[in-house]
Design a protein around this motif. Sequence first.
Motif, PDB file in Angstrom:
ATOM      1  N   UNK A  93     -37.249 -40.394  -2.421  1.00  0.00           N
ATOM      2  CA  UNK A  93     -38.257 -40.210  -1.379  1.00  0.00           C
ATOM      3  C   UNK A  93     -37.636 -40.483  -0.021  1.00  0.00           C
ATOM      4  N   UNK A  94     -37.845 -39.584   0.923  1.00  0.00           N
ATOM      5  CA  UNK A  94     -37.357 -39.751   2.286  1.00  0.00           C
ATOM      6  C   UNK A  94     -38.535 -39.665   3.260  1.00  0.00           C
ATOM      7  N   UNK A  95     -38.450 -40.488   4.293  1.00  0.00           N
ATOM      8  CA  UNK A  95     -39.479 -40.510   5.333  1.00  0.00           C
ATOM      9  C   UNK A  95     -38.956 -39.840   6.606  1.00  0.00           C
ATOM     10  N   UNK A  96     -39.839 -39.126   7.287  1.00  0.00           N
ATOM     11  CA  UNK A  96     -39.509 -38.456   8.539  1.00  0.00           C
ATOM     12  C   UNK A  96     -40.487 -38.919   9.623  1.00  0.00           C
ATOM     13  N   UNK A  97     -40.045 -38.835  10.854  1.00  0.00           N
ATOM     14  CA  UNK A  97     -40.985 -38.960  11.973  1.00  0.00           C
ATOM     15  C   UNK A  97     -40.630 -37.937  13.030  1.00  0.00           C
ATOM     16  N   UNK A  98     -41.575 -37.659  13.905  1.00  0.00           N
ATOM     17  CA  UNK A  98     -41.329 -36.639  14.918  1.00  0.00           C
ATOM     18  C   UNK A  98     -42.567 -36.379  15.738  1.00  0.00           C
ATOM     19  N   UNK A  99     -42.637 -35.179  16.303  1.00  0.00           N
ATOM     20  CA  UNK A  99     -43.713 -34.823  17.219  1.00  0.00           C
ATOM     21  C   UNK A  99     -44.268 -33.446  16.888  1.00  0.00           C
ATOM     22  N   UNK A 100     -45.582 -33.341  16.957  1.00  0.00           N
ATOM     23  CA  UNK A 100     -46.236 -32.044  16.843  1.00  0.00           C
ATOM     24  C   UNK A 100     -46.574 -31.569  18.251  1.00  0.00           C
ATOM     25  N   UNK A 101     -45.829 -30.571  18.714  1.00  0.00           N
ATOM     26  CA  UNK A 101     -46.175 -29.998  20.016  1.00  0.00           C
ATOM     27  C   UNK A 101     -47.546 -29.345  19.952  1.00  0.00           C
ATOM     28  N   UNK A 102     -47.780 -28.645  18.861  1.00  0.00           N
ATOM     29  CA  UNK A 102     -49.083 -28.035  18.576  1.00  0.00           C
ATOM     30  C   UNK A 102     -49.350 -28.181  17.094  1.00  0.00           C
ATOM     31  N   UNK A 103     -50.540 -28.628  16.750  1.00  0.00           N
ATOM     32  CA  UNK A 103     -50.889 -28.765  15.336  1.00  0.00           C
ATOM     33  C   UNK A 103     -52.378 -28.503  15.168  1.00  0.00           C
ATOM     34  N   UNK A 104     -52.698 -27.428  14.489  1.00  0.00           N
ATOM     35  CA  UNK A 104     -54.089 -27.096  14.194  1.00  0.00           C
ATOM     36  C   UNK A 104     -54.503 -27.855  12.955  1.00  0.00           C
ATOM     37  N   UNK A 105     -55.539 -28.668  13.104  1.00  0.00           N
ATOM     38  CA  UNK A 105     -56.040 -29.471  11.987  1.00  0.00           C
ATOM     39  C   UNK A 105     -57.122 -28.668  11.267  1.00  0.00           C
ATOM     40  N   UNK A 147     -47.548 -37.695  17.871  1.00  0.00           N
ATOM     41  CA  UNK A 147     -46.587 -38.214  16.884  1.00  0.00           C
ATOM     42  C   UNK A 147     -47.068 -37.944  15.463  1.00  0.00           C
ATOM     43  N   UNK A 148     -46.150 -37.578  14.599  1.00  0.00           N
ATOM     44  CA  UNK A 148     -46.485 -37.315  13.196  1.00  0.00           C
ATOM     45  C   UNK A 148     -45.455 -37.982  12.297  1.00  0.00           C
ATOM     46  N   UNK A 149     -45.814 -38.119  11.044  1.00  0.00           N
ATOM     47  CA  UNK A 149     -44.905 -38.661  10.026  1.00  0.00           C
ATOM     48  C   UNK A 149     -44.937 -37.725   8.819  1.00  0.00           C
ATOM     49  N   UNK A 150     -43.835 -37.663   8.118  1.00  0.00           N
ATOM     50  CA  UNK A 150     -43.751 -36.798   6.936  1.00  0.00           C
ATOM     51  C   UNK A 150     -43.040 -37.541   5.809  1.00  0.00           C
ATOM     52  N   UNK A 151     -43.362 -37.152   4.605  1.00  0.00           N
ATOM     53  CA  UNK A 151     -42.736 -37.718   3.407  1.00  0.00           C
ATOM     54  C   UNK A 151     -42.317 -36.584   2.492  1.00  0.00           C
ATOM     55  N   UNK A 152     -41.120 -36.690   1.943  1.00  0.00           N
ATOM     56  CA  UNK A 152     -40.654 -35.718   0.955  1.00  0.00           C
ATOM     57  C   UNK A 152     -40.132 -36.469  -0.264  1.00  0.00           C
ATOM     58  N   UNK A 153     -40.617 -36.076  -1.429  1.00  0.00           N
ATOM     59  CA  UNK A 153     -40.164 -36.671  -2.686  1.00  0.00           C
ATOM     60  C   UNK A 153     -39.631 -35.578  -3.599  1.00  0.00           C
TER      61      UNK A 153
END
Length: 345
Positions: free
Chosen positions: A38-50, A68-74
């Motif tokens: 499992x790896x964790x990411x962080x970053x930014x959403x310039x545009x994100x439609x919810x 700011x957003x966070x992501x997880x990949x397993x």
Amino acid sequence: MLVVGLAVLGVLCLAAAAILKWVVVPNQARVPSDESTTRQFDGTAKVLLNPQALNTGDLQSALLVNTPVAATRTVKTLATSGDTAQMQDSRTLTTTSGQTVGQTQASYAVDRKTLEATSDHPSDWQVTAAQGLTVSWPIGADKKDYTGWVQETQTTTPLKYLREETKNGLTTYVYEANAEAAPVKDPQVLQALPTALPVSTLEALSAVLPLTPELKSQLAALLPQVTQPVPLSYTYEAQTTYWVEPRTGLVVDVQRAETRKAGLSVQGRTIAAVLPVFDVAVAYTSASAGEAASDAKDKKDTLDLADTTLPLILLIVGILLILAAVVLFLLTRTARKGTLLTLFA
């Protein structure tokens, strides 16, 4: 007896070196049956439609800008069959408040050594018919271009080798993937996106989305003439840089920028890929980058020990033991001759 014992030990050492080099290491140099990373990411959403907020009519929360957003990949092994593994790739994107705004899961059948997607797998495996690399690089990555799979568009893209670079204390190979814009085909992604939007919603979104003045003018002229919900289509593109420890094939860092755009069909006229609904850039967190580097170093040390260090030690010891047996045999034989000459002198 001592001569025979030394000779036998020497031969056994040589045999052990060969077994380590050509049997044990090849069996280690493949995806393990209990793989789970499992790896964790962080970053930014310039545009994100919810999509969730959009479906409830909460337009104020429907569009996130510079958030700011966070992501997880397993990535984990679900099953193995000989040299083939069924790998599951799960990804989740959340806001800093913990709200899930994106989630996908895919399974692939891959060759356990090359990590290439394969169609040679048990018939009861539910997997995507992919091509190229799907979850990682092969153990023993080369300085060459590979082909990678883009799950969102169900297409492939070149994974171009760029350079050798030190990353987190390790020598890595740097690869780059530029997945060009293509229609979104992943059912999981499409299911979460609206197939059509009311004109009022589009007018509200077009007022705040980062559109060119020309496009805003065009939409302002066209949308008031429409009474029915406007059909939408989507494209996806991505630019990704990977840092790969070549001995193990493990990725020690990633930087990815992904974009989805919506196209409109207004009065029989298609305006393709004009509305950015997903513009997100992420990278490994510092903690995940450190874990990835540590995992790569540990696995590399294990492979080097079994592939080089131990076989070399066993080879040297085996040769020395055989040489000792030969020398002892010759000395014993010479001593016996000397004894016989003395008896018959």
